[in-house]
Design a protein around this motif. Structure first.
Motif, PDB file in Angstrom:
ATOM      1  N   ARG A   1      54.681  31.741  44.154  1.00  8.09           N
ATOM      2  CA  ARG A   1      54.740  32.512  42.916  1.00  8.09           C
ATOM      3  C   ARG A   1      54.575  31.564  41.744  1.00  8.09           C
ATOM      4  O   ARG A   1      54.720  30.343  41.882  1.00  8.09           O
TER       5      ARG A   1
ATOM      6  N   ASN B   1      50.562  35.982  41.098  1.00  4.07           N
ATOM      7  CA  ASN B   1      51.309  35.835  42.348  1.00  4.07           C
ATOM      8  C   ASN B   1      50.507  36.388  43.522  1.00  4.07           C
ATOM      9  O   ASN B   1      50.476  35.797  44.609  1.00  4.07           O
ATOM     10  N   GLN B   2      49.863  37.522  43.321  1.00  2.33           N
ATOM     11  CA  GLN B   2      49.056  38.113  44.390  1.00  2.33           C
ATOM     12  C   GLN B   2      47.966  37.145  44.831  1.00  2.33           C
ATOM     13  O   GLN B   2      47.695  37.004  46.031  1.00  2.33           O
ATOM     14  N   ARG B   3      47.328  36.490  43.864  1.00  9.75           N
ATOM     15  CA  ARG B   3      46.259  35.544  44.198  1.00  9.75           C
ATOM     16  C   ARG B   3      46.817  34.336  44.945  1.00  9.75           C
ATOM     17  O   ARG B   3      46.227  33.874  45.918  1.00  9.75           O
TER      18      ARG B   3
ATOM     19  N   GLN C   1      49.519  34.209  46.762  1.00 12.79           N
ATOM     20  CA  GLN C   1      50.100  34.565  48.052  1.00 12.79           C
ATOM     21  C   GLN C   1      49.052  34.783  49.137  1.00 12.79           C
ATOM     22  O   GLN C   1      49.395  34.890  50.305  1.00 12.79           O
ATOM     23  N   ARG C   2      47.773  34.805  48.748  1.00 12.37           N
ATOM     24  CA  ARG C   2      46.737  34.813  49.776  1.00 12.37           C
ATOM     25  C   ARG C   2      46.724  33.480  50.525  1.00 12.37           C
ATOM     26  O   ARG C   2      46.279  33.410  51.671  1.00 12.37           O
TER      27      ARG C   2
ATOM     28  N   ALA D   1      52.596  38.797  38.028  1.00 13.33           N
ATOM     29  CA  ALA D   1      52.481  39.478  39.318  1.00 13.33           C
ATOM     30  C   ALA D   1      51.047  39.405  39.845  1.00 13.33           C
ATOM     31  O   ALA D   1      50.820  39.217  41.050  1.00 13.33           O
ATOM     32  N   LEU D   2      50.074  39.540  38.954  1.00 11.54           N
ATOM     33  CA  LEU D   2      48.680  39.440  39.370  1.00 11.54           C
ATOM     34  C   LEU D   2      48.356  38.039  39.883  1.00 11.54           C
ATOM     35  O   LEU D   2      47.667  37.874  40.896  1.00 11.54           O
TER      36      LEU D   2
END
Length: 220
Positions: free
Chosen positions: A20, A9-11, A13-14, A6-7
């Motif tokens: 993902r 994925n956050q990076r 998705q920027r 998830a961490l």
């Protein structure tokens, strides 16, 4: 606390809102699982804005490039090249080469990359493989002496050619993998072997980029 994927994925998705990662094992080094880009999210073509974002700030760390896979497997097959030695991996990306060096018995492995997202991926992938890797965001700020420099696919830009001399100055031994430059222009780098690999997930690059040459500079 957010899970590792998830961490990451956050990076990602920027850059790509629907991007993902997924746990996968590159075909060129199948014993090293990594969190890499999940192509299943691309159910249709990229929009113009998505394509522009990807080009402007590509998530190189989310792919395991052919040269990295081949060099990683070479280290696993020839652990004597790094066992008991302090290794610095230049341009680590996903961390596959650094992780392989740690698995092969290096006394310490430093993964060096200017991309903070890449270093986050290295840390996550090192945990996934149950190895310790030290992170470094500045090649010129590296600390201490090294026995071996490793690098894969870093000569894509002709302006990077001076790195060959920098690597030799940084450690007695250098292991370099490249699929794009057929003549390094430095006879202190001796061809060791030629392997085959494909970027994972597959980007369908030209076949010539799937032939990876591994060079060594310094003592055997």
């Amino acid at each position: 606390m957010l899970k590792t994927d998830a961490l990451l994925n956050q990076r990602m998705q920027r850059t790509l809102a629907r991007g993902r990662v997924a746990r996968t094992a590159p075909s060129g080094c199948p014993t090293l699982p990594l969190y890499l880009f999940d192509p299943a999210v691309l159910e249709g073509p990229l929009s113009h804005d998505e394509a522009q974002a990807v080009v402007a700030e590509p998530a190189y760390w989310s792919f395991c490039w052919a040269s990295g896979q081949v060099l990683a497997q070479y280290l696993l097959d020839h652990p004597d090249t790094v066992a008991g030695r302090r290794v610095i991996d230049f341009g680590s990306g996903s961390g596959v080469v650094a992780i392989a060096a740690a698995r092969a018995g290096a006394s310490e492995v430093v993964a060096c990359d200017i991309d903070a997202d890449a270093l986050a991926a290295v840390a996550a992938n090192a945990r996934l493989n149950d190895v310790a890797v030290t992170l470094c965001d500045d090649w010129h700020g590296r600390v201490g002496a090294f026995d071996v420099v490793t690098a894969a696919d870093v000569l894509y830009d002709p302006e990077n050619r001076p790195l060959l001399a920098e690597f030799r100055a940084a450690a007695p031994s250098v292991l370099l993998a490249d699929s794009r430059v057929k003549d390094l222009g430095d006879d202190r780098y001796v061809l060791q072997t030629v392997g085959e690999g494909r970027t994972w997930p597959d980007l369908h690059e030209f076949e010539e980029f799937n032939r990876v040459r591994i060079y060594r500079a310094g003592p055997e």
